[in-house]
Design a protein around this motif. Structure first.
Motif, PDB file in Angstrom:
ATOM      1  N   VAL A 189     118.412   5.114  55.126  1.00 31.35           N
ATOM      2  CA  VAL A 189     117.041   5.002  55.637  1.00 31.35           C
ATOM      3  C   VAL A 189     116.055   5.535  54.602  1.00 31.35           C
ATOM      4  N   ASP A 190     116.373   6.687  54.006  1.00 30.63           N
ATOM      5  CA  ASP A 190     115.489   7.263  52.992  1.00 30.63           C
ATOM      6  C   ASP A 190     115.399   6.371  51.758  1.00 30.63           C
ATOM      7  N   ARG A 224     113.130   3.442  52.590  1.00 29.57           N
ATOM      8  CA  ARG A 224     111.734   3.885  52.685  1.00 29.57           C
ATOM      9  C   ARG A 224     111.157   4.144  51.298  1.00 29.57           C
ATOM     10  N   ASP A 225     111.944   4.799  50.422  1.00 29.83           N
ATOM     11  CA  ASP A 225     111.474   5.082  49.074  1.00 29.83           C
ATOM     12  C   ASP A 225     111.267   3.798  48.280  1.00 29.83           C
ATOM     13  N   ALA A 256     108.120   2.117  49.383  1.00 30.88           N
ATOM     14  CA  ALA A 256     106.923   2.865  48.996  1.00 30.88           C
ATOM     15  C   ALA A 256     106.489   2.537  47.565  1.00 30.88           C
ATOM     16  N   THR A 295     106.746  -7.875  53.694  1.00 30.90           N
ATOM     17  CA  THR A 295     107.205  -6.599  54.231  1.00 30.90           C
ATOM     18  C   THR A 295     108.015  -6.800  55.506  1.00 30.90           C
ATOM     19  N   LEU A 324     112.023  -5.958  55.818  1.00 29.81           N
ATOM     20  CA  LEU A 324     112.421  -4.958  56.802  1.00 29.81           C
ATOM     21  C   LEU A 324     113.374  -5.565  57.840  1.00 29.81           C
ATOM     22  N   CYS A 354     114.900   6.274  62.386  1.00 21.93           N
ATOM     23  CA  CYS A 354     114.622   4.886  62.035  1.00 21.93           C
ATOM     24  C   CYS A 354     113.210   4.487  62.462  1.00 21.93           C
ATOM     25  N   GLN A 412     110.646   6.456  62.597  1.00 24.45           N
ATOM     26  CA  GLN A 412     109.720   7.047  61.630  1.00 24.45           C
ATOM     27  C   GLN A 412     109.721   6.274  60.315  1.00 24.45           C
ATOM     28  N   MET A 413     110.885   5.726  59.929  1.00 23.14           N
ATOM     29  CA  MET A 413     110.931   4.886  58.732  1.00 23.14           C
ATOM     30  C   MET A 413     110.088   3.628  58.937  1.00 23.14           C
ATOM     31  N   THR A 435     106.410   4.521  58.656  1.00 21.04           N
ATOM     32  CA  THR A 435     106.008   4.735  57.268  1.00 21.04           C
ATOM     33  C   THR A 435     105.834   3.421  56.519  1.00 21.04           C
ATOM     34  N   VAL A 436     106.776   2.510  56.691  1.00 17.70           N
ATOM     35  CA  VAL A 436     106.747   1.239  55.975  1.00 17.70           C
ATOM     36  C   VAL A 436     105.641   0.318  56.495  1.00 17.70           C
TER      37      VAL A 436
END
Length: 203
Positions: free
Chosen positions: A81-82, A85-86, A89, A98, A102, A141, A143-144, A147-148
């Motif tokens: 997940v990180d 997200r990175d 970003a 996007t 996703l 997930c 929160q991911m 963020t995206v």
């Protein structure tokens, strides 16, 4: 309950590591065991042998096999997940791209029951801890997704509303992935449908 029957002796010389680094090494090794030998082979004793440490070192980090499985389950999910997200970003994509990226990543990952994450999850089946851990991972997930998708959301969509919509999107993604696993629909169709839902949720 699976017994720890691996009595092999680890190498005598083991490099000293900080506790956090040692835990990371043990989780890395546990992942290799699942990938190469299957989740059934992941016992605390076998982990000690593969990691080149004594059993007490492993028990210092994971009191039981279930505790190890839970930590590994959470770690695998958090890492991917990180990473996603990175990666997102670092790009400047429009809403169409996007949503499609996703949707593709989520459906492919959730429907892939051959990877280590699902193997570890299956080994945890029936445990009381799994439902709580699964909810924690779903929250991560969400929160991911927030963020995206935040840069793509319409100005009228508040932060609180976006989070609620992302919760709904995760539920939809789980349902679509489940239908895909059961062979109900084509994967590309599922991804396209999920991308459409994502785009609609941001307007």
């Amino acid at each position: 309950m699976q017994k720890d029957t691996d009595n092999s002796t680890p190498p005598a010389a083991t490099r000293r590591l900080a506790k956090a680094d040692r835990k990371r090494q043990l989780l890395d090794t546990a992942l290799l065991i699942v990938r190469e030998e299957g989740a059934d082979r992941l016992t605390l004793g076998h982990l000690a042998v593969r990691a080149g440490v004594s059993k007490p070192v492993v028990y210092d980090h994971f009191a039981t096999r279930s505790a190890l499985l839970i930590e590994l389950y959470k770690w695998i999910d958090t890492e991917r997940v990180d990473a996603f997200r990175d990666a997102m970003a670092k790009t400047t994509l429009g809403l169409e791209e996007t949503a499609l990226i996703l949707a593709d990543a989520y459906i492919q990952c959730a429907a892939n029951h051959t990877d280590e994450f699902h193997a570890v999850g299956a080994a945890l089946a029936g445990s009381e801890e799994k439902s709580a851990v699964f909810q924690e991972l779903l929250d991560n997930c969400v929160q991911m997704f927030v963020t995206v998708l935040k840069p793509q959301a319409a100005p009228t969509v508040s932060a609180a509303e976006l989070e609620i919509r992302c919760i709904g999107l995760i539920g939809a993604g789980e349902a679509l992935s489940g239908a895909l696993v059961r062979g109900r629909h084509d994967k590309d169709q599922m991804i396209a449908s999920f991308a459409s839902l994502i785009r609609g949720a941001l307007r």
